[in-house]
Design a protein around this motif. Structure first.
Motif: not given
Length: 149
Positions: A97, A101, A105, A122
């Motif tokens: 994940y 991510s 982005v 993050l």
């Protein structure tokens, strides 16, 4: 050509941090090893807008995901360098994940700040929360056992 060199550098850093955390695994808990990798690769990801010229460089993310999935399936790798990343007692796909991510982005950002801010959150907020939770989180506030971490 510079994107290929940058991609090779990122993969070398990933391999190196996996090896170093595995070598230090006797003195580190699995969660700390995992967060060292998380923070290191998050810091590397913060450089992406500066080292990658083309958005198509997200192919690196697909390579990283394939390598992480291969490591999960290959017993030798999983029990070797993979223990630094996969040694936590809970079932987690966080490393997958995390890469997804970053790729999303990177593809969607319109300005450097639209990339740097979410990747910073993050990287650092997640790591801090996990390390503090492991150290101080003795009371389970979850409603059910499936919610507990």
């Amino acid at each position: 050509m510079t994107d290929l060199l940058a991609a090779a550098g990122v993969l070398i850093v990933l391999g190196s941090v996996l090896i170093v955390t595995k070598l230090c695994s006797k003195s580190l808990t699995p969660e700390i090893s995992r967060k060292i990798i998380h923070i290191t690769m998050g810091c590397v990801a913060l450089s992406f807008p500066y080292i990658f010229t083309y958005r198509q460089s997200v192919v690196l993310g697909a390579i990283a995901i394939a390598a992480l999935l291969f490591m999960r399936k290959n017993k030798g790798l999983r029990e070797g360098v993979g223990t630094a990343l996969l040694g936590v007692s809970r079932k987690s796909f966080g490393e997958i994940y995390f890469v997804i991510s970053i790729v999303i982005v990177f593809v969607l950002h319109k300005s450097v700040f639209e990339y740097l801010i979410p990747i910073s959150v993050l990287t650092f907020a997640d790591s801090a929360a996990a390390l503090i939770g492991v150290s101080y989180g003795r009371t389970n506030l979850a409603h059910g056992p499936e919610d507990a971490k």
